[in-house]
Design an enzyme around this catalytic site. Structure first.
Site, PDB file in Angstrom:
ATOM      1  N   ASP A  17       0.833  -1.212   0.000  1.00  0.00           N
ATOM      2  CA  ASP A  17       0.000   0.000   0.000  1.00  0.00           C
ATOM      3  C   ASP A  17       0.867   1.260   0.000  1.00  0.00           C
ATOM      4  O   ASP A  17       1.995   1.247   0.492  1.00  0.00           O
ATOM      5  CB  ASP A  17      -0.905  -0.030   1.242  1.00  0.00           C
ATOM      6  CG  ASP A  17      -2.077   0.922   1.112  1.00  0.00           C
ATOM      7  OD1 ASP A  17      -2.327   1.417  -0.012  1.00  0.00           O
ATOM      8  OD2 ASP A  17      -2.752   1.173   2.124  1.00  0.00           O
ATOM      9  N   ARG A  30      -0.113   9.262 -10.038  1.00  0.00           N
ATOM     10  CA  ARG A  30      -0.216   8.069  -9.198  1.00  0.00           C
ATOM     11  C   ARG A  30       0.417   6.840  -9.855  1.00  0.00           C
ATOM     12  O   ARG A  30       1.004   5.986  -9.202  1.00  0.00           O
ATOM     13  CB  ARG A  30      -1.702   7.777  -8.896  1.00  0.00           C
ATOM     14  CG  ARG A  30      -2.347   8.747  -7.938  1.00  0.00           C
ATOM     15  CD  ARG A  30      -3.830   8.417  -7.780  1.00  0.00           C
ATOM     16  NE  ARG A  30      -4.015   7.041  -7.375  1.00  0.00           N
ATOM     17  CZ  ARG A  30      -3.954   6.613  -6.115  1.00  0.00           C
ATOM     18  NH1 ARG A  30      -3.713   7.465  -5.133  1.00  0.00           N
ATOM     19  NH2 ARG A  30      -4.136   5.347  -5.832  1.00  0.00           N
ATOM     20  N   ASN A  65     -10.599  -2.685  -6.326  1.00  0.00           N
ATOM     21  CA  ASN A  65      -9.812  -1.729  -7.125  1.00  0.00           C
ATOM     22  C   ASN A  65     -10.473  -1.362  -8.455  1.00  0.00           C
ATOM     23  O   ASN A  65     -10.070  -0.390  -9.105  1.00  0.00           O
ATOM     24  CB  ASN A  65      -8.390  -2.253  -7.388  1.00  0.00           C
ATOM     25  CG  ASN A  65      -7.492  -2.199  -6.175  1.00  0.00           C
ATOM     26  OD1 ASN A  65      -6.542  -2.979  -6.047  1.00  0.00           O
ATOM     27  ND2 ASN A  65      -7.766  -1.288  -5.246  1.00  0.00           N
ATOM     28  N   SER A 195      -7.938  -5.407   4.851  1.00  0.00           N
ATOM     29  CA  SER A 195      -8.607  -5.007   3.606  1.00  0.00           C
ATOM     30  C   SER A 195      -8.948  -6.198   2.709  1.00  0.00           C
ATOM     31  O   SER A 195      -8.614  -6.204   1.516  1.00  0.00           O
ATOM     32  CB  SER A 195      -7.760  -4.002   2.827  1.00  0.00           C
ATOM     33  OG  SER A 195      -7.593  -2.833   3.576  1.00  0.00           O
TER      34      SER A 195
HETATM   35  C1  FPP Z   1      -1.888   0.085  -3.409  1.00  0.00           C
HETATM   36  O1  FPP Z   1      -1.442   1.428  -3.394  1.00  0.00           O
HETATM   37  C2  FPP Z   1      -1.347  -0.618  -4.565  1.00  0.00           C
HETATM   38  C3  FPP Z   1      -2.081  -1.137  -5.605  1.00  0.00           C
HETATM   39  C4  FPP Z   1      -3.548  -1.047  -5.653  1.00  0.00           C
HETATM   40  C5  FPP Z   1      -1.437  -1.770  -6.770  1.00  0.00           C
HETATM   41  C6  FPP Z   1      -0.240  -2.621  -6.472  1.00  0.00           C
HETATM   42  C7  FPP Z   1       0.425  -2.966  -7.741  1.00  0.00           C
HETATM   43  C8  FPP Z   1       1.766  -3.007  -7.951  1.00  0.00           C
HETATM   44  C9  FPP Z   1       2.772  -2.793  -6.879  1.00  0.00           C
HETATM   45  C10 FPP Z   1       2.336  -3.245  -9.292  1.00  0.00           C
HETATM   46  C11 FPP Z   1       2.001  -4.496  -9.998  1.00  0.00           C
HETATM   47  C12 FPP Z   1       2.482  -5.765  -9.419  1.00  0.00           C
HETATM   48  C13 FPP Z   1       3.244  -6.702 -10.060  1.00  0.00           C
HETATM   49  C14 FPP Z   1       3.161  -8.121  -9.652  1.00  0.00           C
HETATM   50  C15 FPP Z   1       4.174  -6.370 -11.131  1.00  0.00           C
HETATM   51  P1  FPP Z   1      -2.512   2.606  -3.526  1.00  0.00           P
HETATM   52  O2  FPP Z   1      -2.675   2.965  -4.950  1.00  0.00           O
HETATM   53  O3  FPP Z   1      -3.788   2.188  -2.844  1.00  0.00           O
HETATM   54  O4  FPP Z   1      -1.795   3.738  -2.725  1.00  0.00           O
HETATM   55  P2  FPP Z   1      -2.515   4.906  -1.885  1.00  0.00           P
HETATM   56  O5  FPP Z   1      -3.241   4.234  -0.756  1.00  0.00           O
HETATM   57  O6  FPP Z   1      -1.375   5.731  -1.428  1.00  0.00           O
HETATM   58  O7  FPP Z   1      -3.438   5.626  -2.827  1.00  0.00           O
END
Ligand code: FPP
Length: 240
Positions: A17, A30, A65, A195
């Site tokens: 996260d 982002r 998501n 979550s």
């Molecule tokens: C949460 O941060 C992260 C995600 C919803 C996406 C995670 C994906 C990756 C790390 C990349 C893809 C993975 C692979 C296997 C290559 P957020 O966007 O919710 O952050 P925030 O809470 O600060 O908005």
């Protein structure tokens, strides 16, 4: 440092996260946070592998998501596509060198049928190609929700006409069937909740929360978390 990590988890899971906040703090879109997040995941996976941790799960895309802007969803899918394609290309070369037993097995959790078709195909190819690899397992949660996992498992059992005789029967029918439950779950970026991640599997997981955003998470942060894990007394409901 590694020498002190005498009690390592067999299976470690990451709730990655803070990608968005990491980017926003730097005045970046982002999606750049997700890109850096994907790079960090590769490094952390390598570090886990080098430490001798056998299973790594990560939460790449949740059933919730889909509520994000399409552009962001497409970007995350693009990163997944890039990563899986790279693994498939690497795997092709390794297969030629016949070192399958030393390679990474790729598994996924979640309903892939809702992903873009080409990505679904690439993932299925990776899963099939690596099914006999057993040095290390990377389990990627894509379009995954813990409650959805349980519903899906029950429906699978019903379709197979099976009765549920034990907890293990449910474990086996989950997307993670065949993998041990996560011993240790790490969530970055400050929120203290699961979550909807691996709800059934996390019954006895040790939890670790850090304020560090995922794109800032390094092998050093992981070692610190693992030190905390090593100190914990896991009782599984017994007296010790
Ligand atoms: C949460 O941060 C992260 C995600 C919803 C996406 C995670 C994906 C990756 C790390 C990349 C893809 C993975 C692979 C296997 C290559 P957020 O966007 O919710 O952050 P925030 O809470 O600060 O908005």
């Amino acid at each position: 440092m590694e020498k002190k990590l005498d009690k390592l988890p067999i299976h470690i899971a990451f709730i990655m996260d803070g990608n968005g906040r990491w980017a926003t703090k730097r005045g970046l879109p982002r999606k750049m946070g997700h890109r850096k997040g994907a790079e960090v995941l590769e490094k952390i996976v390598e570090h886990c592998f080098s430490l001798g941790i056998k299973y790594v799960s990560c939460f790449a895309f949740s059933t919730e998501n889909w509520k994000r802007p399409k552009e962001e969803i497409d970007y995350i899918f693009g990163l997944l596509r890039e990563y899986i394609k790279k693994q498939n290309q690497k795997g092709q070369q390794q297969q030629e060198q016949e070192i399958k037993s030393k390679n990474i097995k790729i598994r996924t959790m979640g309903d892939l049928s809702m992903m873009p078709k080409d990505l679904e195909q690439e993932i299925l190819k990776a899963e099939e190609r690596t099914k006999d690899c057993d040095a290390f397992v990377l389990n990627i949660a894509m379009n995954y929700g813990g409650r959805d996992d349980i519903v899906h498992a029950f429906n699978t059992l019903i379709k197979q006409g099976k009765t549920i005789a034990s907890e293990q029967d449910i474990s086996n029918a989950l997307y993670s069937g065949g993998l041990p439950d996560p011993d240790f779950i790490i969530r970055t970026a400050g929120d203290v909740r699961l979550s909807n991640f691996m709800l059934y599997q996390s019954a006895y997981s040790e939890l670790y929360f850090t304020k560090t955003y995922w794109p800032d998470f390094t092998a050093k942060h992981l070692n610190k978390a693992l030190k905390s894990y090593a100190k914990r007394d896991r009782k599984f409901g017994q007296l010790k």
